[in-house]
Design an enzyme around this catalytic site. Structure first.
Site, short mmCIF file in Angstrom:
data_model
loop_
_atom_site.label_atom_id
_atom_site.label_comp_id
_atom_site.label_asym_id
_atom_site.label_seq_id
_atom_site.Cartn_x
_atom_site.Cartn_y
_atom_site.Cartn_z
N CYS A 164 -27.18 -79.10 60.55
CA CYS A 164 -28.35 -78.27 60.25
C CYS A 164 -28.78 -78.40 58.80
O CYS A 164 -28.01 -78.14 57.87
CB CYS A 164 -28.03 -76.80 60.55
SG CYS A 164 -29.42 -75.71 60.20
N ARG A 218 -29.55 -74.61 56.70
CA ARG A 218 -28.52 -73.57 56.57
C ARG A 218 -28.45 -72.90 55.20
O ARG A 218 -27.60 -72.04 55.00
CB ARG A 218 -27.16 -74.11 56.99
CG ARG A 218 -26.75 -75.39 56.29
CD ARG A 218 -25.54 -75.97 57.00
NE ARG A 218 -25.54 -77.40 56.96
CZ ARG A 218 -24.50 -78.14 56.54
NH1 ARG A 218 -23.41 -77.55 56.12
NH2 ARG A 218 -24.59 -79.44 56.54
N TRP A 224 -36.13 -71.15 62.85
CA TRP A 224 -37.51 -71.60 63.03
C TRP A 224 -37.50 -73.12 62.97
O TRP A 224 -36.55 -73.74 62.50
CB TRP A 224 -38.43 -71.01 61.95
CG TRP A 224 -37.84 -71.16 60.57
CD1 TRP A 224 -37.99 -72.22 59.73
CD2 TRP A 224 -36.99 -70.22 59.90
NE1 TRP A 224 -37.27 -72.01 58.57
CE2 TRP A 224 -36.66 -70.79 58.64
CE3 TRP A 224 -36.48 -68.96 60.23
CZ2 TRP A 224 -35.83 -70.14 57.73
CZ3 TRP A 224 -35.65 -68.33 59.32
CH2 TRP A 224 -35.34 -68.91 58.09
N GLU A 276 -39.03 -81.85 64.25
CA GLU A 276 -38.34 -81.67 65.53
C GLU A 276 -39.34 -81.74 66.69
O GLU A 276 -39.06 -82.31 67.74
CB GLU A 276 -37.65 -80.30 65.58
CG GLU A 276 -36.59 -80.10 64.51
CD GLU A 276 -35.93 -78.74 64.66
OE1 GLU A 276 -36.39 -77.79 63.98
OE2 GLU A 276 -34.99 -78.61 65.45
N1 ARG Z 1 -34.34 -79.67 67.90
C1 ARG Z 1 -34.30 -78.61 68.85
C2 ARG Z 1 -35.65 -78.51 69.55
O1 ARG Z 1 -36.53 -79.22 69.20
C3 ARG Z 1 -33.99 -77.28 68.20
C4 ARG Z 1 -32.74 -77.25 67.38
C5 ARG Z 1 -32.68 -76.06 66.43
N2 ARG Z 1 -33.72 -76.16 65.45
C6 ARG Z 1 -34.00 -75.24 64.55
N3 ARG Z 1 -34.97 -75.48 63.72
N4 ARG Z 1 -33.35 -74.10 64.49
O2 ARG Z 1 -35.87 -77.69 70.40
#
Ligand code: ARG
Length: 385
Positions: free
Chosen positions: A73, A76, A240, A245
């Protein structure tokens, strides 16, 4: 004092050692007085009842440290702000689901997303990997409608009785599967609970026509939280998104929504030649679009430049506190322009400390792994024994 350190401690001794180690860490890091008294009390409880009841404050700190220790992460640095919803008294599936709705509300916070973890009691687990997931359907001819990552998940939910909408679409929200004992129950999220952001581009109207969207909250719901040697198998947590991602993986991967070819078409790029770098240009504009859309919708989202710089500051704070930061470099660097971030030239060891979050194997009662659902076994868990 607690049991002396043995070279090969038994399971029970290991529990005691973990409990002691965590209580020391908690008192050391929080400056909370009373360690000696707490250790004596913990020893007595472990000896008499084979379990240790963590206070809410201890569990909250442990959950924060679990986030701090999460090697994959990049976000964090916010670990201290993780809010605990202490729901250890909640174990009935109905109540768990009601509390999951509460989690979504608390985390949503009108778009100013809060980092939240809900820790439930023993005997219950969430089989769904996240609270909000989009269905994936195999179409005649072999193509996939929706999220290909969730093909198996969708099939399993259908086998458990979930009925896909009559008009299947690319973003059908799946029900949540809650396992209690040897039963699995499905719960449908009300649409108000599922906040989504439609993706548009600040300058290129054709992007909105692609009909892309994503949900605001990533709530990981299938990981085990380990604190003080105790296992919390039902402990969904959320923060968030960072835009990569969504824009560089979920919507872009060829094995996910595979939106880049369509986007390139919409942008009028030359997709016949790799050398036009149409993939890269489409990818970049999709990242711009996701950030723009979340901002316009008033939904908190991070970007990879700010997030990685903040991560470096987190490393500095940890070093000053006398703690090592471990990480998995390949997860910490963003999938877009990694060499533009300060993490590019850094390296990390991937040691997994506890408290932490760990993957757990879930057993579904249905295909594609046909076997009866295994009862939940909270191994090495004094509280749940
Ligand atoms: N990468 C994952 C998704 O796209 C989520 C993982 C957690 N990501 C976060 N920013 N807390 O659904």
């Amino acid at each position: 004092m607690l049991a002396p350190v043995a070279l090969h401690p038994s399971a029970a001794e290991a529990d005691v050692l973990e409990a002691e180690r965590f209580l020391r860490l908690y008192h050391h890091e929080t400056g909370q007085p009373g360690l000696k008294v707490r250790l004596v009390e913990a020893e007595a409880e472990l000896e008499q009842h084979g379990r240790l009841t963590l206070s809410s404050a201890e569990l909250a700190h442990g959950a924060g440290v679990a986030w701090r220790n999460s090697t994959r992460c990049v976000g964090r640095g916010y670990w201290r702000a993780l809010e605990l919803r202490d729901l250890r008294h909640v174990t009935a599936p109905e109540q768990v689901f009601a509390q999951l709705l509460g989690h979504l509300e608390r985390a949503w916070n009108g778009g100013r997303l809060r980092a939240v973890i809900s820790v439930f009691g023993p005997g219950v687990r969430i089989l769904s990997p996240q609270l909000i997931r989009y269905a994936g359907y195999r179409q005649p001819g072999g193509s996939v409608l929706g999220d290909p990552q969730n093909l198996d998940l969708t099939r399993r939910l259908e086998a458990l009785g979930w009925q896909a909408p009559a008009h299947k679409a690319a973003f059908d929200v799946l029900p949540i599967a809650v396992q209690s004992g040897d039963q699995v129950r499905l719960y449908t999220l009300p649409s108000e609970g599922v906040r989504e952001v439609q993706i548009s581009h600040p300058a290129l109207p054709a992007v909105a026509d692609l009909g892309l969207k994503w949900h605001a909250l990533p709530v990981i719901s299938d990981m085990r939280l380990e604190v003080a040697g105790q296992q919390f198998l039902c402990a969904p947590f959320s923060g968030w998104y960072m835009q990569t991602e969504i824009a560089a993986r979920n919507l872009a991967d060829a094995g996910r929504y595979d939106a880049l070819p369509r986007l390139a078409q919409a942008l009028g790029l030359d997709t016949r030649r790799e050398r036009s770098l149409w993939r890269d240009r489409a990818l970049l504009e999709l990242n711009v679009a996701v950030l723009h859309s979340f901002d316009a919708a008033g939904v908190r989202i991070d970007n990879h430049h700010s997030a990685t710089r903040r991560f470096v500051r987190f490393e500095g704070r940890e070093a000053r506190a006398g703690r090592a930061v471990h990480g998995r470099w390949s997860w910490l660097i963003p999938p877009v322009s990694p060499a533009l971030t300060p993490l590019w030239h850094r390296s990390y060891t991937d040691t997994e400390l506890t408290p932490n979050f760990f993957a757990q194997t879930m057993s579904w009662p249905v295909q594609p792994h046909p076997h009866p659902v295994q009862p939940i076994r909270e191994q090495g868990c004094p509280v749940h024994r």
